[in-house]
Scaffold this motif. Structure first.
Motif: not given
Length: 394
Positions: A229-243
């Protein structure tokens, strides 16, 4: 309804209010990786799973079943993409099942910090790093590093996409073997001091590698905290998850929770530490039950029965009548008139009764008789008492 019943109902309502307040209180952040589908803490996966369920084109589900249970349910009759996120080591049988699925054409992504299990199998190595520990960074400035991946477009072949993340979230990094064919999906960029050249040199450390295994693909990610959850809402971490999740979108995605222990999947709460271990959990339950029984059977006030005491009656009127009767029987008209005069003058003073000149003369005359200067016949006594009553009524 007896007092005992009312007491028990009151205690139960009070306990209900206490538990309701405790449940609705703002919970503190628990920085323990659980990767649980129901955990809303920073290192849980509730928010991450909800985003993936809405974005994966072929569907996204979370399952606690093992691979063997899924195989019995004919889940793998069609191509699937599996996501395993864990910090715990796997058994040899679990690793063999994942590799077999990849060889049969499925896509398997394993995000784990237990990389030593995969080094010999994939013929790679890894660079050891510290695992995330909140105590190590409290009160310190958290350093950020860039996560990047290459762009396949030839026009931008010399460029990389970058996303800044906190370095503490990336524990270990991978070391590629030139003799092993693999694709670099994600890298960590750091600056290291070169002792020979005495300068700071940028270095690239792989974080995610893709390996061809038979008909399918095996993806190894060295930082499981990227899928939280932290990476999803922290900065642009969602881009890494999407990649990373983009590699799995061709088939229905199943995130497997069977590789985590039961205590790790427990949703964090106010009693999280107690609920982790069965002995402490049962001790908590028994304590709550004992308190409840104590309140019901023992916490009542113990005291003697207090008898009902009647309110004392006002005997002043009887006393006045008795004194008046004694004065009347003894024909002490002067004393009886003196008592009446004292009562009347007090009433006149309290109520500020206006007096005429005739009333004032009358009061002087009554005062002379009350002092015993003259003998008061019974007829005169009655006349003066009636006059005093008249003045009081005015």
């Amino acid at each position: 309804m007896t007092n005992r019943t009312k007491f028990i109902i009151g205690i139960l309502l009070l306990l209900g209010v206490v538990f309701a307040i405790e449940y609705r209180m703002t919970r503190k952040f628990v920085w323990i990786p659980t990767f649980s589908h129901t955990d809303a803490q920073p290192f849980g996966c509730m928010l991450f799973d909800s985003v993936m369920q809405a974005s994966m084109p072929q569907g996204y589900t979370v399952s606690k079943k093992t691979i063997r249970q899924m195989r019995q349910d004919s889940v793998f009759n069609q191509m699937q993409s599996l996501l395993v996120v864990t910090t715990e080591a796997m058994s040899d049988g679990q690793m063999a099942d994942l590799l077999r699925l990849a060889e049969n054409g499925h896509t398997v992504m394993v995000a784990t910090s237990a990389l030593y299990q995969w080094t010999d199998t994939l013929d790679i190595d890894y660079r050891y790093g510290k695992t995330f520990n909140l105590k190590d960074i409290v009160g310190k400035d958290m350093e950020k590093r860039d996560l990047g991946w290459p762009i396949k477009d030839e026009a931008y072949a010399d460029r990389r996409m970058h996303v800044s993340v906190y370095r503490q979230l990336i524990g270990h990094t991978l070391i590629k073997n030139d003799s092993v064919e693999c694709e670099l999906l994600l890298s960590l960029f750091e600056i290291e001091f070169d002792e020979e050249k005495c300068v700071n040199m940028p270095r690239v450390f792989p974080v995610a590698l893709s390996f061809k295994r038979g008909k399918g693909e095996l993806i190894l990610v060295s930082s499981p905290l990227l899928f939280t959850n932290y990476m999803t809402i922290c900065g642009r971490g969602y881009i890494v998850q999407g990649r990373l999740m983009n590699r799995l979108k061709a088939h229905p995605v199943i995130r497997m929770e069977s590789y985590m222990s039961a205590t790790a999947m427990t949703e964090s709460s106010q009693f999280y530490v107690f609920l982790q271990q069965p002995p402490l959990r049962w001790a908590l339950y028994l304590t709550i039950l004992a308190i409840l029984l104590f309140c019901i059977f023992t916490a009542r006030r113990r005291q003697r029965v207090i008898p009902v005491i009647q309110k004392p009656q006002n005997r002043n009127l009887e006393f006045v009548k008795l004194i008046g009767s004694l004065y009347w029987q003894q024909h002490d008209n002067a004393s009886l008139l003196a008592k009446k005069l004292a009562f009347a003058t007090e009433q006149i003073r309290q109520h500020n009764v206006p007096l005429s000149a005739e009333d004032e003369e009358l009061l002087k005359e009554i005062r002379e008789y009350a002092y015993g200067n003259y003998v008061i016949p019974d007829k005169t006594l009655k006349y003066y008492i009636n006059e005093l009553n008249r003045i009081q009524k005015n």
